[in-house]
Design a protein around this motif. Structure first.
Motif, PDB file in Angstrom:
ATOM      1  N   THR A  51       0.645  -1.188   0.007  1.00 50.46           N
ATOM      2  CA  THR A  51       0.077   0.008   0.034  1.00 50.46           C
ATOM      3  C   THR A  51       1.043   1.385  -0.022  1.00 50.46           C
ATOM      4  OG1 THR A  51      -1.681  -0.915   1.272  1.00 50.46           O
ATOM      5  CG2 THR A  51      -1.730   1.386   1.172  1.00 50.46           C
ATOM      6  N   ARG A  52       1.691   1.194   0.946  1.00 52.67           N
ATOM      7  CA  ARG A  52       2.654   2.505   1.002  1.00 52.67           C
ATOM      8  C   ARG A  52       3.482   2.653  -0.559  1.00 52.67           C
ATOM      9  NH1 ARG A  52       3.935   0.285   6.011  1.00 52.67           N
ATOM     10  NH2 ARG A  52       5.591  -0.741   5.095  1.00 52.67           N
ATOM     11  N   ASP A  53       3.691   1.457  -1.066  1.00 49.97           N
ATOM     12  CA  ASP A  53       4.581   1.598  -2.551  1.00 49.97           C
ATOM     13  C   ASP A  53       3.560   2.243  -3.569  1.00 49.97           C
ATOM     14  OD1 ASP A  53       7.053   0.703  -1.366  1.00 49.97           O
ATOM     15  OD2 ASP A  53       6.645  -1.461  -2.096  1.00 49.97           O
ATOM     16  N   SER A  54       2.365   1.576  -3.454  1.00 50.20           N
ATOM     17  CA  SER A  54       1.411   2.037  -4.347  1.00 50.20           C
ATOM     18  C   SER A  54       1.254   3.462  -4.234  1.00 50.20           C
ATOM     19  CB  SER A  54       0.171   1.414  -4.264  1.00 50.20           C
ATOM     20  OG  SER A  54       0.183  -0.130  -4.316  1.00 50.20           O
ATOM     21  N   LEU A  55       1.075   4.243  -2.986  1.00 50.86           N
ATOM     22  CA  LEU A  55       0.754   5.471  -2.862  1.00 50.86           C
ATOM     23  C   LEU A  55       2.014   6.355  -3.335  1.00 50.86           C
ATOM     24  CD1 LEU A  55      -1.027   5.365   0.970  1.00 50.86           C
ATOM     25  CD2 LEU A  55      -1.938   5.863  -1.557  1.00 50.86           C
ATOM     26  N   ALA A  56       3.129   5.948  -3.037  1.00 48.65           N
ATOM     27  CA  ALA A  56       4.268   6.619  -3.436  1.00 48.65           C
ATOM     28  C   ALA A  56       4.432   6.561  -5.041  1.00 48.65           C
ATOM     29  CB  ALA A  56       5.430   5.734  -2.826  1.00 48.65           C
ATOM     30  N   TYR A  57       4.208   5.416  -5.593  1.00 42.97           N
ATOM     31  CA  TYR A  57       4.266   5.243  -7.035  1.00 42.97           C
ATOM     32  C   TYR A  57       3.180   6.418  -7.616  1.00 42.97           C
ATOM     33  CZ  TYR A  57       7.811   1.604  -7.486  1.00 42.97           C
ATOM     34  OH  TYR A  57       8.908   0.963  -7.538  1.00 42.97           O
ATOM     35  N   GLY A  58       2.053   6.287  -6.862  1.00 42.49           N
ATOM     36  CA  GLY A  58       0.987   6.997  -7.432  1.00 42.49           C
ATOM     37  C   GLY A  58       1.365   8.522  -7.440  1.00 42.49           C
ATOM     38  N   TYR A  59       2.093   8.761  -6.410  1.00 40.70           N
ATOM     39  CA  TYR A  59       2.562  10.300  -6.279  1.00 40.70           C
ATOM     40  C   TYR A  59       3.495  10.693  -7.336  1.00 40.70           C
ATOM     41  CZ  TYR A  59       4.757  14.528  -4.216  1.00 40.70           C
ATOM     42  OH  TYR A  59       5.134  15.543  -3.870  1.00 40.70           O
ATOM     43  N   TYR A  60       4.636   9.880  -7.552  1.00 44.50           N
ATOM     44  CA  TYR A  60       5.480  10.045  -8.341  1.00 44.50           C
ATOM     45  C   TYR A  60       5.030  10.243  -9.754  1.00 44.50           C
ATOM     46  CZ  TYR A  60       8.508   8.535  -4.647  1.00 44.50           C
ATOM     47  OH  TYR A  60       9.164   8.349  -3.254  1.00 44.50           O
ATOM     48  N   SER A  61       3.917   9.097 -10.091  1.00 41.31           N
ATOM     49  CA  SER A  61       3.698   9.250 -11.504  1.00 41.31           C
ATOM     50  C   SER A  61       2.902  10.618 -11.536  1.00 41.31           C
ATOM     51  CB  SER A  61       2.202   8.163 -11.472  1.00 41.31           C
ATOM     52  OG  SER A  61       1.756   8.197 -12.769  1.00 41.31           O
ATOM     53  N   GLN A  62       2.199  11.125 -10.610  1.00 40.02           N
ATOM     54  CA  GLN A  62       1.342  12.237 -10.846  1.00 40.02           C
ATOM     55  C   GLN A  62       2.361  13.555 -11.116  1.00 40.02           C
ATOM     56  OE1 GLN A  62      -1.411  13.183  -7.901  1.00 40.02           O
ATOM     57  NE2 GLN A  62      -2.633  14.779  -8.976  1.00 40.02           N
ATOM     58  N   THR A  63       3.225  13.616 -10.315  1.00 37.85           N
ATOM     59  CA  THR A  63       4.042  14.752  -9.985  1.00 37.85           C
ATOM     60  C   THR A  63       5.098  14.718 -11.185  1.00 37.85           C
ATOM     61  OG1 THR A  63       4.208  14.443  -7.540  1.00 37.85           O
ATOM     62  CG2 THR A  63       6.052  15.889  -8.711  1.00 37.85           C
ATOM     63  N   LEU A  64       5.572  13.457 -11.553  1.00 35.76           N
ATOM     64  CA  LEU A  64       6.466  13.617 -12.848  1.00 35.76           C
ATOM     65  C   LEU A  64       5.733  13.335 -14.257  1.00 35.76           C
ATOM     66  CD1 LEU A  64       9.439  11.231 -10.976  1.00 35.76           C
ATOM     67  CD2 LEU A  64       9.286  13.840 -11.331  1.00 35.76           C
ATOM     68  N   GLY A  65       4.428  13.121 -14.118  1.00 38.90           N
ATOM     69  CA  GLY A  65       3.696  12.860 -15.365  1.00 38.90           C
ATOM     70  C   GLY A  65       4.226  11.512 -16.091  1.00 38.90           C
ATOM     71  N   LEU A  66       4.336  10.657 -15.255  1.00 33.56           N
ATOM     72  CA  LEU A  66       4.891   9.317 -16.005  1.00 33.56           C
ATOM     73  C   LEU A  66       3.745   8.156 -15.751  1.00 33.56           C
ATOM     74  CD1 LEU A  66       8.534   9.312 -14.691  1.00 33.56           C
ATOM     75  CD2 LEU A  66       7.631   9.711 -16.949  1.00 33.56           C
ATOM     76  N   HIS A 117      24.265  20.389 -23.291  1.00 35.28           N
ATOM     77  CA  HIS A 117      23.082  20.168 -22.074  1.00 35.28           C
ATOM     78  C   HIS A 117      23.017  18.639 -21.838  1.00 35.28           C
ATOM     79  CE1 HIS A 117      19.543  21.221 -19.808  1.00 35.28           C
ATOM     80  NE2 HIS A 117      18.506  20.361 -20.408  1.00 35.28           N
ATOM     81  N   VAL A 118      22.678  18.253 -20.517  1.00 35.02           N
ATOM     82  CA  VAL A 118      22.580  16.871 -20.221  1.00 35.02           C
ATOM     83  C   VAL A 118      21.392  16.627 -19.252  1.00 35.02           C
ATOM     84  CG1 VAL A 118      23.924  17.013 -18.053  1.00 35.02           C
ATOM     85  CG2 VAL A 118      23.715  14.795 -19.099  1.00 35.02           C
ATOM     86  N   GLY A 119      20.755  15.548 -19.415  1.00 35.39           N
ATOM     87  CA  GLY A 119      19.402  15.285 -18.475  1.00 35.39           C
ATOM     88  C   GLY A 119      19.657  13.719 -18.015  1.00 35.39           C
ATOM     89  N   ILE A 120      18.700  13.247 -17.183  1.00 34.74           N
ATOM     90  CA  ILE A 120      18.559  11.766 -16.860  1.00 34.74           C
ATOM     91  C   ILE A 120      17.352  11.195 -17.334  1.00 34.74           C
ATOM     92  CG2 ILE A 120      18.470  10.352 -14.740  1.00 34.74           C
ATOM     93  CD1 ILE A 120      19.544  12.679 -13.146  1.00 34.74           C
ATOM     94  N   TYR A 121      17.517  10.316 -18.115  1.00 34.17           N
ATOM     95  CA  TYR A 121      16.246   9.448 -18.770  1.00 34.17           C
ATOM     96  C   TYR A 121      15.629   8.868 -17.756  1.00 34.17           C
ATOM     97  CZ  TYR A 121      13.448   6.990 -21.946  1.00 34.17           C
ATOM     98  OH  TYR A 121      12.520   6.393 -22.664  1.00 34.17           O
ATOM     99  N   LEU A 122      14.152   8.782 -17.997  1.00 36.24           N
ATOM    100  CA  LEU A 122      13.308   8.449 -16.789  1.00 36.24           C
ATOM    101  C   LEU A 122      12.561   6.978 -17.501  1.00 36.24           C
ATOM    102  CD1 LEU A 122      11.950  11.172 -15.226  1.00 36.24           C
ATOM    103  CD2 LEU A 122      13.809   9.745 -14.084  1.00 36.24           C
ATOM    104  N   GLN A 123      11.797   7.409 -18.486  1.00 35.97           N
ATOM    105  CA  GLN A 123      11.172   6.383 -19.261  1.00 35.97           C
ATOM    106  C   GLN A 123      10.045   7.097 -20.191  1.00 35.97           C
ATOM    107  OE1 GLN A 123       9.044   4.150 -16.084  1.00 35.97           O
ATOM    108  NE2 GLN A 123       7.114   4.718 -17.188  1.00 35.97           N
ATOM    109  N   ASP A 124       9.555   6.277 -21.231  1.00 37.19           N
ATOM    110  CA  ASP A 124       8.686   6.603 -22.212  1.00 37.19           C
ATOM    111  C   ASP A 124       8.956   8.023 -22.800  1.00 37.19           C
ATOM    112  OD1 ASP A 124       6.891   4.508 -21.577  1.00 37.19           O
ATOM    113  OD2 ASP A 124       6.059   5.637 -19.920  1.00 37.19           O
ATOM    114  N   GLY A 125      10.432   8.012 -23.168  1.00 34.42           N
ATOM    115  CA  GLY A 125      10.630   9.451 -23.820  1.00 34.42           C
ATOM    116  C   GLY A 125      10.747  10.710 -23.028  1.00 34.42           C
ATOM    117  N   LYS A 126      10.676  10.376 -21.456  1.00 35.63           N
ATOM    118  CA  LYS A 126      10.638  11.494 -20.677  1.00 35.63           C
ATOM    119  C   LYS A 126      12.058  11.496 -19.880  1.00 35.63           C
ATOM    120  CE  LYS A 126       6.397  12.599 -21.073  1.00 35.63           C
ATOM    121  NZ  LYS A 126       5.238  12.368 -19.794  1.00 35.63           N
TER     122      LYS A 126
END
Length: 202
Positions: A58-73, A160-169
């Motif tokens: 449950t904690r993981d799900s809440l965390a992933y949900g938060y990251y998904s919403q905040t990062l748009g992933l 310029h440099v960035g850190i790849y996350l996923q799905d082209g983001k």
């Protein structure tokens, strides 16, 4: 007046019936007349569903949900939480050339801080120096945590440099907005994308 009292009692009774349901006596419920029905109204965060790992899940799900919403992933809920959490903590940090703190950071400063916090790896301070140390990977082979490099045309230096996350983001610190998530499919980044590289941890 009597009618008003009766209406109030009826309304209270109806409201209470919403939260409680009648449970007829049975061998397992003897002595208990009512059972709370709140479980049908609220999500179950108690973890008492016969699965010992449920609270952590449950904690993981809440965390992933938060990251998904905040990062748009769109996350599969098996990604590197440490990387997602660290990037999320940096989102909104203003751009400041030559710096690498939460008060302000440039692109390479952001990348060096994230890699130090997440992987314990000390990277070179400039995007060009980083590029010289990474293992090149194809654009279709990029994984979460790979670095993405940009230049303004053939023969031009990496700027310029960035850190790849996923799905082209990817996460980066841009001069026009600080630390943010952008897409490699955006015309500007699509046009200036040069290469991807993987930092070898050995």
């Amino acid at each position: 007046m009597k009618n008003s009292i009766l209406y109030c009692l009826a309304a209270a009774s109806l409201a209470l019936s919403f939260f409680f349901e009648y449970a007829p006596d049975s061998p397992n419920t003897a002595g208990r007349t009512y059972s709370a029905a709140t479980a049908s109204l609220l999500p179950d965060f108690s973890g008492d569903n016969g699965d010992d790992t449920h609270p952590a899940t449950t904690r993981d799900s809440l965390a992933y949900g938060y990251y998904s919403q905040t990062l748009g992933l769109k996350l599969d809920y098996n990604e590197d939480q440490n990387l997602l959490r660290t990037v999320t903590d940096w989102i909104g940090t203003p751009y400041r050339y030559g710096s690498n703190s939460k008060k302000g950071t440039d692109c390479s400063g952001f990348v060096t801080r994230v890699f130090k916090e997440v992987y314990g790896i000390t990277l070179q301070r400039s995007s060009r120096s980083m590029f010289e140390k990474v293992k090149r990977v194809g654009k279709d082979e990029m994984q979460s945590g790979d670095l993405v490099f940009f230049r303004r045309g053939p023969g031009q230096p990496i700027y310029h440099v960035g850190i790849y996350l996923q799905d082209g983001k990817f996460a980066h610190s841009a001069t026009n907005g600080g630390v943010m998530i952008s897409s490699l499919n955006q015309p500007y980044y699509h046009r200036n994308f040069y290469a991807a590289g993987r930092v070898e941890t050995n």
